[in-house]
Design an enzyme around this catalytic site. Structure first.
Site, short mmCIF file in Angstrom:
data_model
loop_
_atom_site.label_atom_id
_atom_site.label_comp_id
_atom_site.label_asym_id
_atom_site.label_seq_id
_atom_site.Cartn_x
_atom_site.Cartn_y
_atom_site.Cartn_z
N ASP A 110 55.99 34.47 54.94
CA ASP A 110 56.46 33.22 55.10
C ASP A 110 56.05 32.26 53.72
O ASP A 110 56.54 31.76 53.08
CB ASP A 110 54.85 32.51 55.71
CG ASP A 110 53.96 33.05 55.12
OD1 ASP A 110 52.63 33.35 56.28
OD2 ASP A 110 53.53 34.02 54.06
N HIS A 125 57.23 42.81 54.24
CA HIS A 125 57.58 43.29 55.81
C HIS A 125 59.10 42.35 55.90
O HIS A 125 59.30 41.14 56.88
CB HIS A 125 56.28 42.75 57.23
CG HIS A 125 55.98 43.56 57.87
ND1 HIS A 125 55.16 43.63 58.58
CD2 HIS A 125 55.88 45.06 57.47
CE1 HIS A 125 54.52 44.81 59.21
NE2 HIS A 125 55.18 45.44 58.08
N CYS A 133 72.65 39.76 52.10
CA CYS A 133 73.82 40.55 52.24
C CYS A 133 74.40 41.85 53.49
O CYS A 133 74.14 42.88 52.99
CB CYS A 133 75.41 40.86 51.48
SG CYS A 133 76.89 41.04 51.70
N CYS A 136 77.84 43.96 50.97
CA CYS A 136 77.49 44.46 49.72
C CYS A 136 75.86 44.39 49.22
O CYS A 136 75.18 45.03 48.18
CB CYS A 136 77.48 43.08 48.43
SG CYS A 136 76.64 41.98 48.21
N CYS A 173 76.86 35.48 51.65
CA CYS A 173 76.96 35.86 50.19
C CYS A 173 77.60 34.92 49.13
O CYS A 173 78.95 34.65 49.41
CB CYS A 173 77.06 37.29 50.38
SG CYS A 173 77.45 38.27 48.74
N CYS A 176 80.03 38.13 47.87
CA CYS A 176 81.13 38.30 47.53
C CYS A 176 81.28 37.44 49.53
O CYS A 176 82.52 37.79 50.13
CB CYS A 176 80.82 39.84 48.74
SG CYS A 176 79.83 40.25 50.42
N GLY A 211 42.73 38.87 57.33
CA GLY A 211 43.34 38.94 58.22
C GLY A 211 44.89 39.54 59.04
O GLY A 211 45.76 39.15 59.15
N THR A 212 43.97 40.84 59.31
CA THR A 212 45.28 41.36 59.90
C THR A 212 44.78 42.30 61.14
O THR A 212 43.38 42.74 60.43
CB THR A 212 45.90 42.66 58.71
OG1 THR A 212 46.92 43.80 59.68
CG2 THR A 212 44.58 43.68 58.22
N SER A 213 45.41 42.60 61.91
CA SER A 213 44.24 43.50 63.19
C SER A 213 44.78 44.69 63.09
O SER A 213 44.05 45.65 63.57
CB SER A 213 45.73 42.93 64.75
OG SER A 213 46.21 43.53 64.37
N1 APR Z 1 41.68 33.88 59.02
C1 APR Z 1 41.44 35.38 58.96
N2 APR Z 1 41.55 36.23 60.03
C2 APR Z 1 42.08 35.61 60.87
C3 APR Z 1 42.64 33.80 61.01
C4 APR Z 1 42.30 33.37 59.87
N3 APR Z 1 41.93 32.12 60.16
N4 APR Z 1 42.74 34.20 62.34
C5 APR Z 1 42.87 35.30 63.42
N5 APR Z 1 43.08 36.40 61.70
C6 APR Z 1 43.02 37.28 62.03
C7 APR Z 1 42.86 38.16 63.98
O1 APR Z 1 41.40 38.69 64.55
C8 APR Z 1 43.85 39.57 63.77
O2 APR Z 1 43.06 40.32 63.82
O3 APR Z 1 43.97 37.76 61.97
C9 APR Z 1 44.63 39.20 62.08
C10 APR Z 1 46.02 38.87 63.29
O4 APR Z 1 46.36 39.86 63.40
P1 APR Z 1 47.74 40.30 63.96
O5 APR Z 1 48.40 39.00 64.49
O6 APR Z 1 47.56 41.23 64.24
O7 APR Z 1 48.80 39.58 62.60
P2 APR Z 1 49.27 41.21 61.75
O8 APR Z 1 47.51 42.39 61.45
O9 APR Z 1 49.07 40.56 60.63
O10 APR Z 1 50.53 42.06 62.55
C11 APR Z 1 51.20 42.92 61.52
O11 APR Z 1 53.01 43.33 63.70
O12 APR Z 1 54.16 42.04 64.94
C12 APR Z 1 54.12 42.34 63.34
O13 APR Z 1 55.60 42.31 62.10
C13 APR Z 1 54.37 41.28 62.49
O14 APR Z 1 53.38 41.54 59.73
C14 APR Z 1 53.18 41.76 61.56
C15 APR Z 1 52.42 43.00 61.95
ZN ZN Z 2 77.30 40.10 49.64
#
Ligand code: APR
Ligand code: ZN
Length: 269
Positions: A110, A125, A133, A136, A173, A176, A211-213
């Protein structure tokens, strides 16, 4: 666990850091209005990853049944257009300016971390507003809101857009003249900058996992890699601690609130 004490513990660890890194997932942008993938109401609840998360699936579905994806696509365009960096993105920029944090590795496409002012962002990602492109290979970044406005203007027809129109949506592009595509990593495609991101994890003294699962590899390895190399790990996630085996501190709060409180506490150290 008393939350205030955990915030303080995280702040003390960060205040001593000189080379912290952050590994961020969709959760850091949730408070910017961008849906995560696996939370209730998330992207993969509205669209099948096989149909929207792979190049083949996306092309096949847009060709045969665009109506299936267009509502999701239009909603995502709206959220990406309205999104602004939130306090969590700015907190990471502040930690960089304080000489504490060096690198942000993000799984998000984003562009919000860059727009918050962070200068060393590794996008494993890719980036949805960088067009690459197909002929090229050159790529060019476009201002997020302008690009979305242009796409929305072209998709006037509410629910029926021919696949050829979709291809025409992307700028040509400038080198090209060939067709470009968003420089993002779909499922099954090579993830970007992995050596760089693993090096950042191995070199850091503190890893912030925000913020990642932790279900998508190799990005999910990063906190483990950092721990193994001697770093301390701080996890920020309101719902789960995917890194509980290696985390030194777990803050069960939303990213914006947690990071705001942590940076305030770091400044008071
Ligand atoms: N603040 C912090 N964490 C949060 C919030 C918040 N406000 N809201 C939700 N979360 C947590 C959730 O609890 C969850 O653990 O963010 C996490 C989001 O997990 P996913 O939706 O699985 O996203 P992500 O971990 O970024 O997924 C990784 O999967 O589909 C692919 O390419 C896609 O980059 C993505 C990748
Ligand atoms: Zn090009």
């Amino acid at each position: 666990m008393i939350l205030g004490q955990e915030i303080l513990r995280a702040a003390k660890i960060l205040a001593e850091a000189e080379n912290a890194a952050a590994s961020c997932g969709a959760g850091i942008s949730a408070e910017s209005g961008i849906p995560t993938f696996r939370d209730p109401g998330g992207v993969w609840e509205r669209a099948d990853p096989a149909e929207m998360g792979t190049s083949e699936g996306l092309i096949a579905t847009l060709k045969t049944n665009p109506q299936k994806l267009l509502p999701v696509f239009r909603d995502l365009l709206d959220t990406f257009e309205q999104a602004e960096p939130n306090p969590a993105h700015f907190a990471l920029r502040h930690l960089e300016q304080m000489g504490i944090l060096k690198t942000v590795v993000t799984q998000n496409i984003d562009n919000l971390q860059q727009e918050a002012g962070s200068t060393d962002v590794i996008e494993v990602h890719g980036n949805g507003f960088r067009m690459r492109c197909l002929k090229c290979g050159r790529s060019k970044c476009y201002p997020r809101k302008d690009m979305i406005r242009r796409i929305k203007e072209k998709i006037q027809a509410p629910d029926s857009v021919a696949f050829s129109d979709i291809v025409e949506l992307m700028p040509k592009c400038e080198e090209c003249g060939s067709v470009t595509r968003p420089d993002v990593v779909m499922f099954g495609e090579a993830v970007k900058d992995i050596p760089k991101s693993f090096e950042a994890a191995r070199k850091c003294d503190v890893m912030l996992a925000i913020g990642t699962s932790g279900v998508v590899y190799p990005a999910a390895y990063l906190p483990f890699e950092a721990k193994e190399a001697g770093a301390r790990v701080i996890v920020v996630n309101p719902n789960e601690n995917a890194f509980h085996r290696v985390s030194d501190v777990y803050i069960p709060l939303k990213a914006a609130e947690a990071m705001d409180q942590i940076v305030k506490a770091v400044k008071e150290q």
